[in-house]
Motif scaffolding. Structure first.
Motif, PDB file in Angstrom:
ATOM      1  N   TRP A  31      -2.769  -6.785  -5.040  1.00  0.00           N
ATOM      2  CA  TRP A  31      -1.755  -6.290  -4.105  1.00  0.00           C
ATOM      3  C   TRP A  31      -0.554  -7.212  -4.237  1.00  0.00           C
ATOM      4  O   TRP A  31      -0.607  -8.397  -3.924  1.00  0.00           O
ATOM      5  CB  TRP A  31      -2.325  -6.248  -2.687  1.00  0.00           C
ATOM      6  CG  TRP A  31      -3.454  -5.256  -2.628  1.00  0.00           C
ATOM      7  CD1 TRP A  31      -4.771  -5.479  -2.921  1.00  0.00           C
ATOM      8  CD2 TRP A  31      -3.343  -3.862  -2.332  1.00  0.00           C
ATOM      9  NE1 TRP A  31      -5.495  -4.310  -2.822  1.00  0.00           N
ATOM     10  CE2 TRP A  31      -4.641  -3.304  -2.454  1.00  0.00           C
ATOM     11  CE3 TRP A  31      -2.281  -3.037  -1.959  1.00  0.00           C
ATOM     12  CZ2 TRP A  31      -4.899  -1.949  -2.226  1.00  0.00           C
ATOM     13  CZ3 TRP A  31      -2.529  -1.688  -1.730  1.00  0.00           C
ATOM     14  CH2 TRP A  31      -3.823  -1.162  -1.859  1.00  0.00           C
TER      15      TRP A  31
ATOM     16  N   PRO B 218      -0.352  -1.606  -4.895  1.00  0.00           N
ATOM     17  CA  PRO B 218      -1.538  -1.935  -5.683  1.00  0.00           C
ATOM     18  C   PRO B 218      -1.167  -2.029  -7.157  1.00  0.00           C
ATOM     19  O   PRO B 218      -0.429  -1.183  -7.672  1.00  0.00           O
ATOM     20  CB  PRO B 218      -2.482  -0.763  -5.413  1.00  0.00           C
ATOM     21  CG  PRO B 218      -1.566   0.389  -5.118  1.00  0.00           C
ATOM     22  CD  PRO B 218      -0.378  -0.210  -4.411  1.00  0.00           C
TER      23      PRO B 218
ATOM     24  N   GLY C  49      -4.898  -3.903   1.728  1.00  0.00           N
ATOM     25  CA  GLY C  49      -3.599  -4.414   1.313  1.00  0.00           C
ATOM     26  C   GLY C  49      -2.986  -5.387   2.290  1.00  0.00           C
ATOM     27  O   GLY C  49      -1.873  -5.877   2.070  1.00  0.00           O
TER      28      GLY C  49
ATOM     29  N   GLN D 102       1.721   3.145  -7.339  1.00  0.00           N
ATOM     30  CA  GLN D 102       2.327   2.013  -6.641  1.00  0.00           C
ATOM     31  C   GLN D 102       3.641   2.423  -5.975  1.00  0.00           C
ATOM     32  O   GLN D 102       4.480   3.072  -6.582  1.00  0.00           O
ATOM     33  CB  GLN D 102       2.585   0.847  -7.611  1.00  0.00           C
ATOM     34  CG  GLN D 102       3.033  -0.419  -6.910  1.00  0.00           C
ATOM     35  CD  GLN D 102       3.319  -1.558  -7.875  1.00  0.00           C
ATOM     36  OE1 GLN D 102       4.421  -1.642  -8.412  1.00  0.00           O
ATOM     37  NE2 GLN D 102       2.358  -2.437  -8.084  1.00  0.00           N
TER      38      GLN D 102
ATOM     39  N   THR E  58      -3.347   2.406   0.955  1.00  0.00           N
ATOM     40  CA  THR E  58      -2.880   1.310   1.802  1.00  0.00           C
ATOM     41  C   THR E  58      -3.225   1.555   3.264  1.00  0.00           C
ATOM     42  O   THR E  58      -3.050   2.656   3.771  1.00  0.00           O
ATOM     43  CB  THR E  58      -1.355   1.162   1.663  1.00  0.00           C
ATOM     44  OG1 THR E  58      -1.036   0.905   0.296  1.00  0.00           O
ATOM     45  CG2 THR E  58      -0.838   0.014   2.510  1.00  0.00           C
TER      46      THR E  58
END
Length: 633
Positions: free
Chosen positions: A214, A195, A178, A101, A165
């Motif tokens: 998301w 995410p 996303g 992330q 993404t």
């Protein structure tokens, strides 16, 4: 949990303050002194050599002394610089999904597949069954080179990138993975690099749907059809079956962690973005809130909440959302108001399909429990808050537990609560009055808890929308923390993160079924992570009064599940494993040891009872850990 300007995630400045934490072996000690000389005269034989000295201390690590690895911990993986570990999910077949992330956008190194990690990444540990790893494992090293720091490093198997993404899957998702569209289905209102939760719903052997949260405002969830090659162990995305879910006219907010219910439906959690305990600020025209972003989702022609066709109602957000019909062409999200409104990190449903435990990721949060009226139906039931009693004479986090009493808040159903929410739909900034509230207040909660017949007047601190009305239970479901606190539940947790149980182990322990191969499970637990043991947990007041020894590093707790008449309830919280601190020789500040937990975010439980723990800490490279609780039991 994710990076946010409001301070709930890792700020780049905080990460830069932590140097690369690579433990070094100390030098061997010097040889011992030579033996005594023989008598004068002809040279006597040389005395025996002295014993070798003890090994030197560990070398410096990020400015301080590193310890040995915490017993029971194995470093399964590290994620690239700037990223936190999210989305850990283990399938029935032992596939372990996890995400990268918000990695640093400057990361340029590539892995063996040519993938760079400067965007949010959804992936899986390919080529290994996580449920078949032996008990004694070797950790992957702390990243040392730039290539290691900027890519995913794993101890076993291979980290396979499934999607990143803005992937379009050959044009099947033209706006990119996303991306959240407004209600007109064409205006982009968010392109999200964060995410979080993964949940896999199988549709057959080696195939199924991967649901991924998301996390932003507004929030989103993707569904990707995946197939696994049974021979190679690698996964592929079916580009003919990919989508971002439609969350309807109000959308969702900050979709964080989640779980999959025992009946196979993903449960996504709405976390940050509200005003916390200060709901009266929601329509304050002088404040910047998330209402503008939500308004532009509802009305793509608007530039702010005041100019939207519908002013966002804060009471329509911050719930658990169940994705019903998850394998149909159009999955159907259902917000379960019954499970309470607060900053949801996660919910986990027990094998009875009625009992649910819920975590609140905020300062001075509450541990909640919900019991549904009907199995596999979360639309009606009773909400509870946990009242804690700390072990007498104990304050060390690693050894201090709590007795738990469940305080009943109220019984409710989605339809009734939806009607209460609608009472607040028409409120705008034009209704704001300094020093008053258009929403439910602490005074409303206290009057409700006291059994008053009516909501208090504005003059007595009540909200203007309900002032003088006949009392009902709306406060329990729309301001769940206020209600829990007013009823005497403990509202002192700080950054209460993921909460989880293993369905097989829980059912075997509670119901006596034989579900875990090769093991007689007599006790099962609900585990949860606390990322930051600060504020109300260490202020010396209230029900939780711990020392500040590991406040910035956090730890993991567990609740033993009861059986019999109290099946799937719990009356005890006990510590499992904590982070470890050292004093930096660079600036004297406390640091979290790279060889121990650093702000555990989410935790899942494998069939053999071991834990998978993802970090959201201040290390340069956060870790995906495996922990064996039996080491310290």
């Amino acid at each position: 949990m994710t990076f946010r300007l409001n301070g709930k995630g890792k700020l780049a400045l905080a990460m830069l303050s932590v140097m690369a934490l690579a433990a070094c072996d100390g030098d061997d000690g010097s040889d011992g002194a030579a033996g005594a000389q023989g008598p004068a005269g002809p040279q006597g034989p040389e005395g025996p050599a002295g014993a070798d000295g003890s090994d030197g201390s560990n070398g410096s690590n990020g400015g301080g002394n590193a310890s040995l690895m915490t017993p029971g911990l194995t470093r399964l993986a590290t994620v690239p610089a700037g990223a936190e570990v999210t989305g850990a999910f283990a399938t029935e077949d032992g596939d372990l999904f996890f995400n990268v992330q918000h990695p640093d956008s400057a990361n340029s190194a590539t892995d063996s597949d040519g993938k760079s990690f400067n965007h949010g990444t959804v992936g899986v540990l390919a080529g290994v069954n996580i449920n078949q790893l032996p008990k004694h494992l070797v950790s992957v090293g702390v990243p040392d080179t730039e290539q290691e720091r900027q890519t995913v490093q794993v101890a076993y198997g291979e980290y396979q990138v499934i999607a990143q993404t803005m992937d379009t899957f050959g044009g099947a998702m033209p706006e990119g993975l996303g991306t959240v569209l407004a209600t007109d289905k064409s205006t982009v209102v968010a392109s999200i690099d964060d995410p979080d939760f993964n949940g896999f719903v199988p549709t057959g052997e080696n195939q199924g749907y991967l649901f991924t949260n998301w996390e932003s405002i507004p929030g989103g969830m993707s569904r990707l059809k995946l197939n696994k090659n049974a021979s190679s162990g690698y996964w592929s995305v079916d580009s003919n079956d990919v989508q971002m879910l439609d969350f309807g006219i109000y959308g969702t907010i900050a979709n964080c962690f989640g779980s999959v219910s025992p009946w196979g439906t993903p449960l996504t959690s709405e976390e940050w973005g509200n005003q916390g305990d200060s709901t009266e600020e929601w329509n304050d025209p002088s404040l910047q809130t998330s209402r503008d972003a939500l308004a532009m989702y509802i009305d793509p022609t608007a530039t702010d909440a005041d100019g939207a066709s519908s002013f966002p109602n804060t009471y329509r957000y911050h719930y658990i959302v169940e994705i019903t019909e998850p394998t149909s062409a159009e999955p159907k999200p259902v917000k379960h108001y019954t499970l309470g409104r607060f900053e949801h990190e996660n919910s986990i449903v027990m094998p009875d399909q009625k009992t649910v435990y819920l975590s609140q990721d905020d300062t001075n949060g509450v541990l909640f429990k919900f019991v549904a009226d009907t199995a596999a139906d979360l639309s009606s039931g009773t909400l509870y808050g946990a009242k804690l009693t700390q072990d007498s004479g104990s304050f060390e986090p690693l050894t201090t537990g709590f007795d738990v009493q469940w305080v009943e808040l109220a019984h409710g159903d989605n339809a009734t609560i939806d009607g209460w929410i609608a009472d607040f739909d028409g409120i705008t900034t034009a209704d704001f009055v300094e020093g008053q509230s258009n929403y439910l207040t602490d005074a409303d909660a206290e009057a409700w808890a006291a059994g008053d017949a009516n909501f208090p007047s504005v003059a007595n601190g009540g909200g203007s929308t309900t002032a003088g009305m006949a009392m009902d239970d709306r406060i329990a479901f729309l301001e769940s923390r206020k209600a829990a606190r007013a009823k005497g539940a403990t509202a002192e947790w700080r950054k209460f993160e993921g909460i989880y149980t293993n369905q097989k182990r829980a059912q075997e322990a509670v119901e006596g079924t034989d579900l875990v191969a090769g093991e007689d499970v007599s006790q099962a637990y609900v585990y949860f992570a606390i990322a930051d043991m600060d504020n109300g947990m260490i202020d010396g007041e209230g029900d939780i009064q711990l020392s500040a020894r590991v406040k910035d590093c956090g730890g993991v707790y567990r609740m033993p599940l009861l059986s019999g008449a109290d099946a799937y309830s719990t009356n005890r919280i006990e510590p499992v494993v904590m982070g470890s601190t050292y004093r930096s020789t660079l600036d004297g500040a406390l640091r979290c040891d790279v060889n121990a937990l650093s702000q555990p975010d989410n935790v899942i439980v494998l069939d053999d009872g071991r834990l998978i723990i993802g970090e959201d800490g201040f290390q340069e490279n956060n870790t995906l850990w495996m922990y064996d609780p039996s080491v310290n039991d």
